[in-house]
Design a protein around this motif. Structure first.
Motif: not given
Lengths: 303, 479
Positions: B353-359, B364-374, B406-407, B424-428
């Motif tokens: 896992m890469i910190l601050n990388e966007q995944y 549920g049924t929502s897919v939102v970009s996000g990162a693990f900050e810490h 997004q919230p 968590v899904v890898d974008k690439i």
């Protein structure tokens, strides 16, 4: 506040399957549902109708016709498409037809590979589908027990059983690249008994071949098969006898064994199934080729 | 079984009537390589007469080729699916098996016990109501027992059956059984496992699996199968809040606009005041279609109320903007909406896992970009110790701070398994690289612009790098 009851197992399974079907419709741009005319397909079609009512299912039904299906299956298929108004796509491997591929002459392995597996690949390539909904169940065969509900396929439609995506809760990973696809199995968690009970409860129409009646059969490679047309070799046809038989699964008539039975109603079929001691796929000749036969076929793209 | 067969033969319609109303129970089996998991499952299927003659014949044939049980049928071969596994004699992935009694349909998730397959156990545990943990009576509680128990508690499984197996190899000793039970009770308390059940078993010989064994007359409890058959798994009767993640918008024509989804908690009735999240817009429920009620001749059946886990379609009184990924709730019990969440993350990919990388975060049924900050801390699954780490590798489990672009409306996993969990899904690669459980939702949204778009000077960046390299204990964020 209403009292919440626990849903019965069939209602829980039904809700799970509807959830899966809606997830496909929401996440993929070009999905298709495999329609093999059998009882599992009948249940899938029924679930698709429930999932999208009052609309019609937002995807077509695809039938890969090996040209050796029971005649009755083809009639049933076309009638259902008219009655329920769904889009039906039928594909056959023209190369195989030109080569006159016959299970009698070339054997089950060659026939299944060319007419079924290759035919399916062609149909999928032509359609360019990104999600293919299938009616396989995990209780059918050991290698199916490990497959995900959303099962990833690469550009060549192959399955890598050692490299499957983890699948947790009811959250399904639907992300793919262009050219790749996902096979989706909404009735993964149903058993044969669940299917039959559901057909009975919901009064779902299924082909007559499942019910016993007097039919002309011959002995072929250790099972009884139906004399369905005159492509059956003459010497075999000469041995035909009338017997009370029915079919536990439906496929290509030369590869689908009939069983002697007196079951003419759904409860009688279920009774026979519950009291029988051999599993459903025994009547299908293709699995017996070798240990792990199904696993190998699945890796190559078979459903 | 014999009497059941008679009933089936005599009155099939009566039998079907009874079996329409079965309950369903999903359980997970966990044990190490030689604990006899597959053997136990094979035994349950076999003794419950769920194995057909041809499957048995195939297993007999394969027992001669691959079996490890000498003359007896290797029960594990009834269960282990893939050719490569049979050759290695181990189970390598999650396999699902099914059987039923008169009361219940059972779904078994069979998962391997090796350390490297923690992710598979987490996967199997995610849908289970009950876990069976196998302990070898000769060995007692091992490191892997602690690991399995930790994962079971992490995934919120409330009922744990401890099958003390291979009792035949310790002469069915009550003392051995009591010793292991006592030791495990301590472990269960430490982990906060709610309900535990202990059974002395020999999976190989079938003692206390389906039938009560006469070799353990000192054991007063039920055998495995009847315990599973009668266990009360219903949640405490409480008024659960409605949670309805919108899955699909059904719009066949201009006159109908329905919002499809599965009710994951609570119930909903026509006329209820509802709020759409994250937008916060409100309306009333106009009609409810329960997918289950639809027939081939009537596509328009509606109902007055529906509840979890029904798959339904709702229509609303007002034309409000509702789309996939939104959550519909009752207006008087609105969950927190935030983009800042405290989560427990299980990393499942070979790539760290890469910190601050966007995944992509699918909840549920929502897919939102996000990162693990810490990373707050990583938990050692064997010792339960909390460690300070700076990256997460495959099978690592850690408490993290997750920041979404997004919230979302979210609950803690403890409150709701379905609105409190995500993958968590890898974008690439598009692989599922992680799975997480929400521990807490921040009260306030964090200002993303401030975080993402702030320009740092070169000297600030150099200082940041210096601190991160030389003072890792400060847990400084990468800028």
């Amino acid at each position: 506040m209403i009292t919440q009851e626990r849903l019965t197992h069939l209602k829980q399974l039904e809700a799970e399957s509807i959830h899966i079907l809606r997830e496909v419709a929401a996440e993929f741009s070009n999905p298709v549902m495999m329609y093999s005319v059998g009882k599992d397909s009948s249940v899938m079609l029924h679930l698709a109708i429930k999932a999208f009512a009052p609309s019609k299912p937002p995807f077509p039904m695809l039938h890969v016709d090996t040209k050796w299906k029971f005649n009755e299956m083809i009639k049933f298929r076309d009638q259902r498409a008219i009655d329920l108004g769904f889009d039906l796509v039928v594909h056959s491997n023209q190369k195989g037809i030109d080569m006159n591929i016959s299970p009698f002459e070339h054997g089950s392995k060659v026939h299944t590979d060319i007419m079924k597996t290759q035919g399916l690949k062609q149909a999928l390539n032509i359609g360019g589908y990104d999600a293919i909904i299938g009616g396989a169940r995990r209780d059918e065969e050991k290698s199916r027990a490990k497959e995900r509900i959303f099962s990833f396929r690469d550009k060549n439609h192959t399955w890598d059983p050692k490299n499957q995506r983890p699948e947790l809760w009811n959250i399904y990973n639907t992300a793919i690249q262009k050219g790749e696809s996902v096979r989706v199995f909404p009735i993964s968690n149903w058993t044969e008994l669940d299917i039959w009970q559901y057909i009975y409860l919901e009064n779902i129409t299924i082909p007559d071949l499942y019910f016993s009646k007097e039919r002309e059969v011959v002995e072929f490679e250790g099972t009884k098969i139906l004399v369905d047309d005159d492509r059956m070799p003459e010497e075999l046809r000469k041995t035909a006898k009338k017997e009370m038989v029915r079919f536990r699964t439906l496929g290509c008539y030369p590869l689908t064994g009939a069983i002697n039975s007196s079951a003419t109603t759904l409860p009688e079929i279920i009774k026979e199934m519950l009291l029988s001691t051999s599993s459903e796929r025994e009547g299908r000749l293709i699995d017996k080729d070798s240990i792990g036969a199904m696993e190998q076929k699945k890796k190559e793209g078979y459903f | 079984m014999e009497t059941q067969d008679k009933k089936i033969a005599k009155d099939i319609e009566g039998y079907l009537k009874e079996h329409e109303n079965k309950d369903m129970l999903r359980f997970l089996t966990c044990g190490s390589v030689d604990d006899g998991k597959s053997t136990l499952i094979g035994r349950m299927l076999y003794d419950a007469k769920m194995v057909f003659d041809d499957q048995l014949a195939a297993a007999e044939g394969e027992s001669k080729q691959y079996g490890t049980t000498g003359g007896k049928i290797d029960m594990a071969l009834l269960v282990d699916g893939l050719q490569s596994e049979r050759e290695q004699g181990i189970t390598i992935d999650v396999a699902y098996r099914f059987f039923a009694t008169e009361n219940r349909k059972f779904i078994i998730a069979d998962t391997p016990g090796h350390e490297e397959y923690t992710r598979n156990m987490v996967t199997g545990a995610s849908t289970a109501d009950v876990a069976i943990i196998l302990i070898d009576a000769r060995k007692g509680i091992l490191t892997q027992t602690r690991r399995h128990s930790f994962i079971v508690s992490l995934l919120g499984i409330e009922h744990v059956v401890i099958a003390i197996n291979k009792m035949d190899l310790v002469d069915y000793s009550e003392d051995v059984f009591n010793e292991i039970s006592t030791a495990y009770t301590e472990l269960a308390t430490e982990l906060g496992i709610k309900n535990t059940y202990y059974i002395p078993v020999s999976a190989l010989d079938g003692d206390n699996v389906v039938d009560k064994s006469d070799k353990t007359s000192w054991y007063k409890g039920q055998p495995m199968l009847s315990l599973l058959d009668t266990m009360d798994i219903s949640k405490e009767q409480k008024e659960e809040d409605l949670r309805f993640p919108v899955q699909y918008v059904n719009r066949p024509n201009l006159n109908f606009r329905g919002f499809c989804g599965t009710i994951v908690a609570g119930s909903v009735s026509v006329g209820d005041n509802i709020t759409i999240l994250p937008s916060g817009k409100t309306t009333k429920v106009k009609s409810i279609i329960n997918g289950g009620d639809i027939t081939e001749t009537d596509f328009h059946v509606t109902c007055q109320e529906a509840y979890a886990p029904m798959a339904v379609t709702l229509t609303t009184e007002d034309e409000v903007d509702i789309s996939r990924g939104d959550m519909i709730v009752h207006s008087n019990s609105v969950p927190r909406v935030s983009n800042s969440l405290k989560v427990m993350l299980v990393w499942m990919d070979e790539n760290s896992m890469i910190l601050n990388e966007q995944y992509d975060i699918k909840r549920g049924t929502s897919v939102v970009s996000g990162a693990f900050e810490h990373i707050n801390y990583q938990v050692d699954v064997n010792t339960f110790e909390r460690n300070q780490v700076h990256s997460l590798g495959v099978n690592d489990i850690a408490s993290c701070k997750m920041l979404l672009n997004q919230p979302i409306a979210a609950d803690s996993y403890e409150t709701n398994r379905f609105t409190g969990s995500f993958i968590v899904v890898d974008k690439i690669t598009n692989n599922t690289v992680g799975a997480g459980m929400i521990l807490g939702v921040s009260r306030r949204e964090e200002d993303l612009d401030k975080i993402q778009n702030k320009e740092y000077t070169d000297s600030e960046k150099a200082l940041n790098l210096f601190i991160r390299e030389n003072f890792p204990e400060w847990e400084c964020k990468t800028i």
